[in-house]
Design an enzyme around this catalytic site. Structure first.
Site, mmCIF file in Angstrom:
data_model
loop_
_atom_site.group_PDB
_atom_site.id
_atom_site.type_symbol
_atom_site.label_atom_id
_atom_site.label_comp_id
_atom_site.label_asym_id
_atom_site.label_seq_id
_atom_site.Cartn_x
_atom_site.Cartn_y
_atom_site.Cartn_z
ATOM 1 N N SER A 101 35.515 -45.911 -41.165
ATOM 2 C CA SER A 101 34.360 -46.583 -41.747
ATOM 3 C C SER A 101 33.268 -46.680 -40.686
ATOM 4 C CB SER A 101 34.815 -47.973 -42.186
ATOM 5 O OG SER A 101 33.707 -48.780 -42.448
ATOM 6 N N HIS A 115 25.751 -46.009 -44.038
ATOM 7 C CA HIS A 115 27.147 -46.384 -44.207
ATOM 8 C C HIS A 115 27.931 -45.155 -44.654
ATOM 9 C CE1 HIS A 115 30.211 -47.570 -47.329
ATOM 10 N NE2 HIS A 115 30.741 -48.036 -46.230
ATOM 11 N N ARG A 119 38.834 -42.601 -46.891
ATOM 12 C CA ARG A 119 40.162 -43.208 -46.744
ATOM 13 C C ARG A 119 41.176 -42.445 -47.584
ATOM 14 N NH1 ARG A 119 36.493 -46.302 -49.619
ATOM 15 N NH2 ARG A 119 36.988 -46.469 -51.833
#
Lengths: 276, 276
Positions: A101, A115, A119
């Site tokens: 992240s 951002h 995952r």
């Protein structure tokens, strides 16, 4: 079909290698704008508790007011509430999750906040999730078009349906219903994504590489612009929306809360300074 | 038993009169510390939409970096989710609510942030709720004892069980489970409180008057202290916890969200400047 263990190893290796790549790029950008005393990434809170392994790297520099590049891996068992919500957890509550992240809050308000996250999660099922989005506080329509085009070109290499599906999902996800406002200018968002591990992993890798290219280009281009005190104020207020989103709606924050992650680490991505 | 309408009128009259009293005290404190050019309360966003009436008054001065004194009144029907959670709403979803809410974020970090709220809510049942709490970023144990003693003395005039019950409730309520931290040093919290309207109203009035006295005393005493840049930093980080609490747990924020209140107004109580 290869074993889940080998999928997990492949995903983990990629996320950790990408963490290094992103960090190198952030340090290079700091050097570009401050050749004498450039800021460096600092490792924080490498923690091993309750099934969590987290490696947090933070940079506080002249370009990145606060940039966090976090790798985490966690195993555990979902509680009854979570089991009902998570695919494949109804039969067995055990889960394994690993991801990277990145959250970048810029000093210069002419550079948007960025951002990125990918995952890999396994219960009795396995899937990828992630995406990226960009939050400018000052609009630049030309760059917005360029950004979305880069994402579309990348997606189309994998599946012609991905871009429209994942960019729409992004617009839906990064939306603040209580403000009736989008958080930023969109990007990509996908979850519960699993068709074929090899193809999916290739897509996830491409999302990561594309993020690095887009991020470097946008920072390099915009960080040269001068800004006023008023521009900075606009940025500090816009960051309030970022905080509202992350604390009220973000899946990652909720997952961290419900699985007992280190909150200092999970909330490390909040902006360094905010105004309301 | 008097009619509910007359209860509502009595409560409303008190909340609006208390709004005036609090505002006068805030302006007096600004005058105390800046006799030449003292800050004044400014009315904001008096809005009449979807059953809401809100009167917001904000002061931005030398003592109160941001102080909000809000009166609101709202009528409507709860949605199905809310009906199950709210006493007396299962039979009929209609509600009426009125209250005053005060949030004070101080310029000087030696003065704690303060919060006060009282409300009267009617469905097919009626009750009072509210309380007050104090969030210092720099501890002062002597004052903490004085503060709790004032609350205890006031409570004991009404019911000897109130103080221990409502102060424990406050400690439970203003707690951040994800941080494993209390928000502040406690105070009073009560909800679904209805025994006898006349006695309850007298108690609620006393909570309001006591807040005004405590607030004035604490500000007067502490605002004279000099503070360092480091003290201010401690305050800005402590305010982050305040934001986390309000966005993640606060009943008032959730009630506002679910009943379609004006979010600019509801979130007006967030601190003016925050760091993470």
């Amino acid at each position: 079909m290869k074993s889940i263990k080998s999928y997990q190893k492949t995903a983990t290796t990629w996320f950790q290698s990408l963490q290094n790549t992103v960090c190198t790029h952030l340090e290079d950008l700091e050097k570009e704008f401050d050749s004498k005393n450039p800021a460096k990434m600092v490792k924080h809170n490498t923690s091993q508790s309750k099934g969590w392994y987290q490696e947090h790297r933070v940079i506080k520099g002249n370009v990145f007011e606060k940039g966090t590049v976090n790798y985490s891996r966690v195993t555990g068992k979902f509680n009854d509430l979570m089991r009902k919500q998570i695919p494949g957890a109804d039969k067995d509550p055990s889960y394994w999750a690993s991801g990277i992240s990145v959250v970048l809050h810029m000093k210069n308000p002419k550079v948007p906040a960025m951002h990125f996250n990918t995952r890999f999660i396994c219960t009795t099922k396995c899937w990828f999730g992630g995406g990226m989005d960009v939050t400018p506080c000052i609009q630049n329509d030309e760059q917005k078009d360029w950004y979305h085009t880069q994402l579309e070109l990348m997606c189309n290499k994998h599946d012609e349906e991905y871009y429209s599906k994942f960019s729409e999902w992004c617009d839906e996800y990064f939306y603040l219903p209580h403000r009736k406002e989008p958080r930023g200018i969109g990007g990509l968002f996908f979850d519960y994504h699993f068709k074929d591990f090899k193809k999916d992993m290739a897509f996830v890798k491409d999302v990561g590489k594309t993020f690095v290219n887009i991020m470097s280009h946008i920072v390099f281009l915009n960080n040269r612009f001068k800004y006023t005190k008023e521009d900075k104020e606009v940025q500090l207020f816009k960051r309030g929306r970022y905080v509202e989103f992350n604390l009220m709606y973000d899946r990652g924050t909720k997952f961290g809360l419900q699985t007992g992650g280190n909150m200092d680490a999970i909330l490390m991505s909040l902006p360094p300074e905010v105004k309301w």
